[in-house]
Scaffold this motif. Structure first.
Motif, PDB file in Angstrom:
ATOM      1  N   HIS A   4      -4.357 -23.607  12.951  1.00 20.56           N
ATOM      2  CA  HIS A   4      -5.627 -23.635  13.683  1.00 20.56           C
ATOM      3  C   HIS A   4      -5.779 -22.453  14.632  1.00 20.56           C
ATOM      4  CE1 HIS A   4      -6.782 -27.581  12.154  1.00 20.56           C
ATOM      5  NE2 HIS A   4      -5.512 -27.895  12.257  1.00 20.56           N
ATOM      6  N   SER A   5      -4.901 -21.471  14.536  1.00 21.75           N
ATOM      7  CA  SER A   5      -4.948 -20.299  15.419  1.00 21.75           C
ATOM      8  C   SER A   5      -5.079 -20.722  16.882  1.00 21.75           C
ATOM      9  CB  SER A   5      -6.114 -19.383  15.036  1.00 21.75           C
ATOM     10  OG  SER A   5      -6.023 -19.027  13.684  1.00 21.75           O
ATOM     11  N   THR A   6      -4.245 -21.648  17.263  1.00 20.73           N
ATOM     12  CA  THR A   6      -4.324 -22.223  18.603  1.00 20.73           C
ATOM     13  C   THR A   6      -3.972 -21.182  19.656  1.00 20.73           C
ATOM     14  OG1 THR A   6      -3.689 -24.326  17.679  1.00 20.73           O
ATOM     15  CG2 THR A   6      -3.406 -24.082  20.028  1.00 20.73           C
ATOM     16  N   VAL A  23      -0.577 -26.974  -0.565  1.00 20.34           N
ATOM     17  CA  VAL A  23      -0.835 -26.078  -1.683  1.00 20.34           C
ATOM     18  C   VAL A  23      -2.336 -25.785  -1.746  1.00 20.34           C
ATOM     19  CG1 VAL A  23      -0.687 -25.798  -4.181  1.00 20.34           C
ATOM     20  CG2 VAL A  23       1.125 -27.001  -2.940  1.00 20.34           C
ATOM     21  N   GLY A  24      -2.663 -24.538  -1.826  1.00 20.79           N
ATOM     22  CA  GLY A  24      -4.072 -24.175  -1.920  1.00 20.79           C
ATOM     23  C   GLY A  24      -4.755 -24.147  -0.573  1.00 20.79           C
ATOM     24  N   ARG A  25      -4.030 -24.537   0.471  1.00 22.92           N
ATOM     25  CA  ARG A  25      -4.630 -24.463   1.796  1.00 22.92           C
ATOM     26  C   ARG A  25      -3.965 -23.329   2.539  1.00 22.92           C
ATOM     27  NH1 ARG A  25      -6.559 -29.915   3.268  1.00 22.92           N
ATOM     28  NH2 ARG A  25      -6.171 -31.216   1.460  1.00 22.92           N
ATOM     29  N   VAL A  26      -4.786 -22.457   3.058  1.00 17.88           N
ATOM     30  CA  VAL A  26      -4.224 -21.302   3.772  1.00 17.88           C
ATOM     31  C   VAL A  26      -4.885 -21.216   5.132  1.00 17.88           C
ATOM     32  CG1 VAL A  26      -3.894 -18.816   3.746  1.00 17.88           C
ATOM     33  CG2 VAL A  26      -3.912 -20.084   1.589  1.00 17.88           C
ATOM     34  N   PRO A  27      -4.122 -21.273   6.201  1.00 23.37           N
ATOM     35  CA  PRO A  27      -2.720 -21.632   6.215  1.00 23.37           C
ATOM     36  C   PRO A  27      -2.553 -23.154   6.191  1.00 23.37           C
ATOM     37  CG  PRO A  27      -3.458 -21.110   8.421  1.00 23.37           C
ATOM     38  CD  PRO A  27      -4.654 -20.963   7.528  1.00 23.37           C
ATOM     39  N   GLU A  33       7.165 -33.217  16.915  1.00 24.44           N
ATOM     40  CA  GLU A  33       8.298 -32.286  16.967  1.00 24.44           C
ATOM     41  C   GLU A  33       7.769 -30.862  17.194  1.00 24.44           C
ATOM     42  OE1 GLU A  33      11.224 -33.807  16.305  1.00 24.44           O
ATOM     43  OE2 GLU A  33      10.316 -35.672  15.601  1.00 24.44           O
ATOM     44  N   PRO A  34       8.588 -29.997  17.813  1.00 27.19           N
ATOM     45  CA  PRO A  34       8.125 -28.617  18.047  1.00 27.19           C
ATOM     46  C   PRO A  34       7.683 -27.895  16.770  1.00 27.19           C
ATOM     47  CG  PRO A  34      10.135 -29.033  19.289  1.00 27.19           C
ATOM     48  CD  PRO A  34       9.907 -30.248  18.432  1.00 27.19           C
ATOM     49  N   ASP A  35       8.377 -28.124  15.637  1.00 33.68           N
ATOM     50  CA  ASP A  35       7.983 -27.360  14.442  1.00 33.68           C
ATOM     51  C   ASP A  35       6.676 -27.880  13.844  1.00 33.68           C
ATOM     52  OD1 ASP A  35       9.201 -29.645  13.593  1.00 33.68           O
ATOM     53  OD2 ASP A  35      10.255 -28.724  11.907  1.00 33.68           O
ATOM     54  N   ALA A  36       6.363 -29.158  14.085  1.00 38.54           N
ATOM     55  CA  ALA A  36       5.052 -29.661  13.670  1.00 38.54           C
ATOM     56  C   ALA A  36       3.959 -28.987  14.495  1.00 38.54           C
ATOM     57  CB  ALA A  36       4.990 -31.176  13.842  1.00 38.54           C
ATOM     58  N   LEU A  37       4.250 -28.800  15.771  1.00 41.97           N
ATOM     59  CA  LEU A  37       3.279 -28.118  16.640  1.00 41.97           C
ATOM     60  C   LEU A  37       3.132 -26.658  16.235  1.00 41.97           C
ATOM     61  CD1 LEU A  37       4.268 -29.602  20.118  1.00 41.97           C
ATOM     62  CD2 LEU A  37       2.506 -30.397  18.524  1.00 41.97           C
ATOM     63  N   ALA A  38       4.244 -26.049  15.840  1.00 42.08           N
ATOM     64  CA  ALA A  38       4.184 -24.650  15.402  1.00 42.08           C
ATOM     65  C   ALA A  38       3.280 -24.514  14.183  1.00 42.08           C
ATOM     66  CB  ALA A  38       5.594 -24.150  15.078  1.00 42.08           C
ATOM     67  N   ASP A  39       3.425 -25.440  13.225  1.00 44.46           N
ATOM     68  CA  ASP A  39       2.573 -25.387  12.032  1.00 44.46           C
ATOM     69  C   ASP A  39       1.111 -25.634  12.382  1.00 44.46           C
ATOM     70  OD1 ASP A  39       4.669 -24.787  10.445  1.00 44.46           O
ATOM     71  OD2 ASP A  39       4.761 -26.693   9.362  1.00 44.46           O
ATOM     72  N   TYR A  40       0.892 -26.579  13.307  1.00 47.10           N
ATOM     73  CA  TYR A  40      -0.488 -26.861  13.724  1.00 47.10           C
ATOM     74  C   TYR A  40      -1.084 -25.620  14.391  1.00 47.10           C
ATOM     75  CZ  TYR A  40      -4.523 -29.004  15.913  1.00 47.10           C
ATOM     76  OH  TYR A  40      -5.810 -29.303  16.290  1.00 47.10           O
ATOM     77  N   GLY A 100      -5.870 -33.408  12.157  1.00 49.38           N
ATOM     78  CA  GLY A 100      -4.627 -33.052  11.487  1.00 49.38           C
ATOM     79  C   GLY A 100      -4.863 -32.997   9.992  1.00 49.38           C
ATOM     80  N   ASP A 101      -4.303 -32.011   9.365  1.00 51.74           N
ATOM     81  CA  ASP A 101      -4.505 -31.828   7.934  1.00 51.74           C
ATOM     82  C   ASP A 101      -3.320 -32.450   7.199  1.00 51.74           C
ATOM     83  OD1 ASP A 101      -4.751 -31.003   5.374  1.00 51.74           O
ATOM     84  OD2 ASP A 101      -4.845 -28.863   5.827  1.00 51.74           O
TER      85      ASP A 101
END
Lengths: 291, 85
Positions: free
Chosen positions: A29-31, A263-267, A18-25, A257-258
């Motif tokens: 990962h500073s893609t 929580v505790g992971r930034v970003p 989904e587009p929002d999954a790609l946005a988070d990725y 993929g993470d």
């Protein structure tokens, strides 16, 4: 990615996310390249590369492509494509960029007698993450009036090739060969496919992480082998030659993929949440509520 | 075209299964996401043809036409499994 930008080559990655999954990725990962969303696998199906070994009711795997990459030129024409059977393998960025740039390359400076073929062998990366190919790059400088043979070779001759030793955990794939020139033999009149000038042969290699359990605490892998060739001119052939090589490169893992909770992971890329949505939407249990 | 499923491989140490190339994964070869082809399988449009149009939403939510977006530049187009898993 800097190398792509400098070379003026764009990079697009298509998946069934989904587009929002790609946005988070992209954020996690500073893609800097473009991620494209194909949630109903329409693009994948239009390319004819939908993985039909996966039944439509097998969520969330249905909709996956047979993974692969296309390299296109400025006119949009496909100049190369790379597909492997095993989805654990993907071509490294160097391999794709080399294909996009065609025959352009920085030929290394090699000291050599002017009348003999000289060879340089390099590996096009300093790390070998599991499942991502790097290439052994052999550059042959062929003197004017001489040529090397490509497969299939006439009887008794040796084609230009890169051969790997039996390195534990190292896999090799279809070599990327340069275009040949036709050569008509003055004696028999037969026409052969040959290489001349500067000849670059690339052998994609990868590691399957087996050897990471063994030597050097798994931090390094060794890739060894030899380059073989035989030079000929119009009249005669020289003896077959070979040159051994050995590269010791850092092992490592690709960015995956993470799936963690965030929580505790930034970003965070909220992998588990997106994964659940992948399943729900495809299984038809999606409540329709979007976050 | 019938595509053959590659089920070569088997259990290895721990909860893992090894495939024909020695990759370890929690799923046995031929199951789940690990359904890979053996022998011939389709790889889409051929070298020498124009890459078919791709119009899709990108990670910024924008509708994007790949050929228009690349603006006359060469490109690499990667089809991969997932950014999520």
């Amino acid at each position: 990615m800097d190398a792509y930008r400098e070379a003026g080559v764009r990079l697009y990655a298509v998946s069934y996310d989904e587009p929002d999954a790609l946005a988070d990725y992209a954020e996690a990962h500073s893609t800097t390249f473009t991620l494209l969303s194909d949630p109903d696998s329409e693009v994948i199906a239009s390319f004819g590369i939908l993985n039909t070994l996966i039944p439509p009711d097998d969520h969330p795997w249905y909709g996956l492509p047979f993974p692969g990459s296309y390299v296109i030129d400025a006119d949009g024409i496909i100049v190369a494509k790379f597909f492997e059977h095993n989805f654990a393998i993907r071509p490294g960025p160097e391999q794709l960029l080399a294909a996009a740039l065609g025959t352009e390359f920085d030929a290394p400076d090699i000291e050599r007698p002017p009348d003999r073929v000289s060879v340089d062998v390099a590996i096009d990366g300093d790390r070998l993450p599991m499942g991502v190919t790097r290439q052994i790059v052999a550059t042959f400088r062929v003197p004017e009036g001489q040529h090397l043979y490509s497969e299939p070779v006439p009887d008794g001759l040796v084609a230009a090739a890169i051969e790997l030793d039996d390195n534990d955990g190292i896999l090799s794939y279809e070599p990327v060969m340069p275009p040949t020139s036709p050569l008509t033999l003055s004696g028999s009149g037969d026409t052969l496919a040959v290489y001349d000038g500067d000849v670059v042969v690339r052998l994609p290699v990868a590691q399957n992480a087996r050897n990471m359990q063994k030597d050097d605490d798994g931090r390094f892998v060794t890739i060894s082998g030899q380059v073989r060739w035989q030079a000929c001119d119009d009249v005669e052939c020289f003896l077959p030659e070979s040159m051994p090589f050995s590269f010791r490169v850092e092992a490592g893992f690709p960015a995956l993929g993470d799936m963690g909770p965030g929580v505790g992971r930034v970003p965070a890329m909220n992998g588990a949440q997106h994964f659940q949505r992948l399943i729900d939407r495809r299984a038809g249990t999606d409540s329709g509520a979007s976050e | 075209m019938g595509i053959e499923l590659d089920t070569r491989g088997g259990p290895t140490s721990g909860p893992y299964y090894e495939d024909f190339e020695g990759f370890n994964m929690p799923e046995p070869p031929g199951h789940g996401s690990r359904r890979i082809p053996r022998g011939e399988f389709p790889t889409g449009p051929e070298v020498g043809t124009r890459l078919p149009d791709i119009v899709a939403t990108d990670h910024t939510g924008r509708q994007l036409d790949l050929h228009a977006d690349r603006n006359g530049q060469p490109a690499v187009v990667v089809f991969y499994r997932s950014a999520v898993w």
